[in-house]
Write a protein that holds these residues in place. Structure first.
Motif, PDB file in Angstrom:
ATOM      1  N   LEU A  57       0.846  -1.186   0.000  1.00  0.00           N
ATOM      2  CA  LEU A  57       0.000   0.000   0.000  1.00  0.00           C
ATOM      3  C   LEU A  57       0.884   1.240   0.000  1.00  0.00           C
ATOM      4  CD1 LEU A  57      -2.534  -1.201   2.734  1.00  0.00           C
ATOM      5  CD2 LEU A  57      -2.854  -1.272   0.250  1.00  0.00           C
ATOM      6  N   ASP A  61      -2.899   5.530  -0.728  1.00  0.00           N
ATOM      7  CA  ASP A  61      -3.813   4.570  -0.100  1.00  0.00           C
ATOM      8  C   ASP A  61      -4.067   4.960   1.354  1.00  0.00           C
ATOM      9  OD1 ASP A  61      -4.012   2.891  -2.377  1.00  0.00           O
ATOM     10  OD2 ASP A  61      -2.165   1.851  -1.818  1.00  0.00           O
ATOM     11  N   ARG A 133      -6.173  -3.693  -3.515  1.00  0.00           N
ATOM     12  CA  ARG A 133      -5.825  -2.706  -2.492  1.00  0.00           C
ATOM     13  C   ARG A 133      -7.076  -2.200  -1.787  1.00  0.00           C
ATOM     14  NH1 ARG A 133      -3.143  -0.167  -6.547  1.00  0.00           N
ATOM     15  NH2 ARG A 133      -4.146   1.820  -6.094  1.00  0.00           N
ATOM     16  N   ALA A 134      -8.141  -1.996  -2.542  1.00  0.00           N
ATOM     17  CA  ALA A 134      -9.382  -1.493  -1.951  1.00  0.00           C
ATOM     18  C   ALA A 134      -9.930  -2.472  -0.920  1.00  0.00           C
ATOM     19  CB  ALA A 134     -10.419  -1.232  -3.041  1.00  0.00           C
ATOM     20  N   LEU A 137      -7.774  -2.140   2.199  1.00  0.00           N
ATOM     21  CA  LEU A 137      -8.092  -0.910   2.920  1.00  0.00           C
ATOM     22  C   LEU A 137      -9.421  -1.043   3.650  1.00  0.00           C
ATOM     23  CD1 LEU A 137      -7.068   1.805   0.291  1.00  0.00           C
ATOM     24  CD2 LEU A 137      -5.830   1.181   2.377  1.00  0.00           C
TER      25      LEU A 137
END
Length: 204
Positions: A57, A61, A133-134, A137
């Motif tokens: 990340l 981010d 990545r989403a 997160l």
């Protein structure tokens, strides 16, 4: 710093300032609880610090995670039990100067996914390159919200996250879970919800 490089740095700082003002304005407009948002943002930032390198990340981010934390409750002005849904809608439709066309969609997705059943299908609306990545997160945001469920400052010093590619282990200080049985019950439910999303959560 060379002239051209300084120009790029100055532009980046200006852009971040514009985005900060956009987030602050939206939070104020929908009367978000600033103290609770700050608690969640602090916890999320610590999780990010611990996991950013392992989970690949980057700094942006981290900023998106922080902004999602500060906006995660704006839907309470519309609904209570399902506030994450109108919250996501409000962010997706908001005029947010400084943000790219895709960034409000990412913020909305994080807010939509921060509680209850993990909505894997919602992430399909993001570009394929952003989805992994989403999801990560969103997991960090979910845990930050969960651990601040009491809505007052809770001692989380010593809390550690040990990441795997598709797993997380939360390590609390001695006796912490026994002193917070409602949080432990929430973690039991979260384990089931994240398992359905392909993420293994352990805690001790």
């Amino acid at each position: 710093v060379a002239g051209g490089e300084w120009g790029r740095v100055r532009a980046l700082l200006t852009d971040q300032g514009v985005r900060e003002r956009s987030v602050n304005g939206l939070a104020a407009r929908f009367r978000a609880d600033g103290a609770q948002a700050e608690r969640v943002a602090r916890t999320a930032a610590e999780f990010f610090r611990q996991l950013a390198r392992t989970w690949a990340l980057d700094d942006n981010d981290g900023r998106m995670l922080g902004w999602a934390a500060r906006l995660h409750e704006i839907g309470l002005v519309v609904a209570h039990n399902q506030y994450h849904k109108p919250g996501a809608y409000l962010v997706a439709k908001a005029d947010l100067p400084g943000f790219s066309l895709q960034e409000p969609q990412l913020l909305a997705t994080l807010i939509r996914g921060h509680r209850r059943k993990f909505p894997a299908e919602v992430f399909e609306g993001l570009p394929a390159s952003v989805r992994p990545r989403a999801r990560r997160l969103c997991v960090l945001l979910r845990l930050a919200v969960l651990l601040n469920r009491a809505r007052h400052d809770v001692e989380l010093r010593g809390l550690r996250l040990r990441p795997g590619k598709r797993s997380l282990k939360l390590q609390f200080g001695r006796g912490w879970l026994k002193r917070h049985p409602l949080t432990q019950a929430d973690l039991e439910q979260e384990t089931e919800w994240l398992r359905a999303a392909g993420m293994k959560l352990e805690y001790s």
